[in-house]
Design an enzyme around this catalytic site. Structure first.
Site, PDB file in Angstrom:
ATOM      1  N   ASP A  14       0.865  -1.194   0.000  1.00 45.17           N
ATOM      2  CA  ASP A  14       0.000   0.000   0.000  1.00 45.17           C
ATOM      3  C   ASP A  14       0.895   1.237   0.000  1.00 45.17           C
ATOM      4  OD1 ASP A  14      -1.920  -1.953   0.412  1.00 45.17           O
ATOM      5  OD2 ASP A  14      -2.945  -0.882   2.031  1.00 45.17           O
TER       6      ASP A  14
ATOM      7  N   LYS B  15      -6.830   3.053  -2.960  1.00 46.66           N
ATOM      8  CA  LYS B  15      -7.172   3.095  -1.537  1.00 46.66           C
ATOM      9  C   LYS B  15      -7.492   4.528  -1.146  1.00 46.66           C
ATOM     10  CE  LYS B  15      -5.071   2.042   2.991  1.00 46.66           C
ATOM     11  NZ  LYS B  15      -3.899   1.427   3.659  1.00 46.66           N
TER      12      LYS B  15
ATOM     13  N   LYS C 100      -9.982  -0.099  -2.001  1.00 45.83           N
ATOM     14  CA  LYS C 100      -9.839  -0.351  -0.572  1.00 45.83           C
ATOM     15  C   LYS C 100     -10.281   0.897   0.177  1.00 45.83           C
ATOM     16  CE  LYS C 100      -6.486  -1.454   3.079  1.00 45.83           C
ATOM     17  NZ  LYS C 100      -5.104  -1.931   3.372  1.00 45.83           N
TER      18      LYS C 100
END
Length: 223
Positions: free
Chosen positions: A89, A151, A180
């Site tokens: 991430d 995300k 996400k």
């Protein structure tokens, strides 16, 4: 799909200890979460603790500001993968996006993706810092750079995920990448709303309380 499989069980606070990481991993195994999400220093420990389980290890990169050099992000991501991370991430270069230096933003993501190969890459936009048009532009850059997920947030800025942003991202990327939602998701009802809005994964430090909360009628839909 089980609700547990949506959850990246997260512990990113700077004061996290080895004992805290062990508890995180034990919980992830018990509740069969998709992954644990940790700072890169703890990747090798988490990987060891999760041996013989199906729980993946996710590492944050360039966290939480995203303002370090691409070379630094590449090094951190490469080392995390070597240590056992199966998902990365990374935080987008927010300043370059707001400066409209889209080439720099694209290259930043591309460099990390090229370095980690087939390892799943999620790019954190930090939506609380961006306008609607900046979010849409960031989504397009992420797609062009072959990111696997977009995300919403680090959870360390002035705001976290919003349903409006998740719906906007889903409309922008269609099914070309996954989403996400992260930041401020602390209960079952909220988690299910994000999944219904289009989130494929939920990043939260409240995974245990979410999956052990009394089931609502909404949950009977298959989550």
């Amino acid at each position: 799909m089980s609700l547990s499989n949506y959850i990246d069980h997260t512990l990113l606070k700077p004061s996290a200890t080895k004992t805290d990481i062990k508890i995180l991993c034990d919980e992830a195994k018990e509740y069969r979460f998709h992954s644990v999400c940790v700072n890169s220093y703890y990747v090798s420990l988490a990987k060891h603790l999760l041996t013989r389980s199906n729980v993946k290890v996710c590492s944050v990169i360039g966290f939480p500001l995203g303002a370090m050099s691409s070379d630094a992000k590449v090094f951190e991501a490469t080392k995390a993968v070597e240590d056992g991370a199966e998902e990365i991430d990374m935080v987008i270069n927010i300043g370059m996006l707001k400066s409209k230096n889209y080439v720099a933003v694209y290259k930043d993501i591309c460099d990390v993706k090229l370095a980690i190969g087939k390892v799943t890459l999620k790019v954190i936009l930090e939506i609380s810092e961006l306008s609607k048009n900046e979010i849409i532009k960031a989504c397009q850059i992420c797609l062009d750079a072959n990111a696997d997920f977009i995300k919403t947030s680090t959870g360390f800025s002035k705001g976290g995920a919003t349903l409006t942003a998740v719906k906007m991202i889903r409309k922008s990327i269609k099914n070309k990448a996954k989403i996400k939602a992260s930041g401020g998701i602390k209960d079952l009802e909220t988690a299910l709303k994000y999944i219904d809005a289009g989130a494929d994964r939920i990043g939260t430090s409240s995974g245990v309380s979410i999956v052990t909360e009394k089931k609502s009628p909404v949950e009977s839909s298959g989550y």
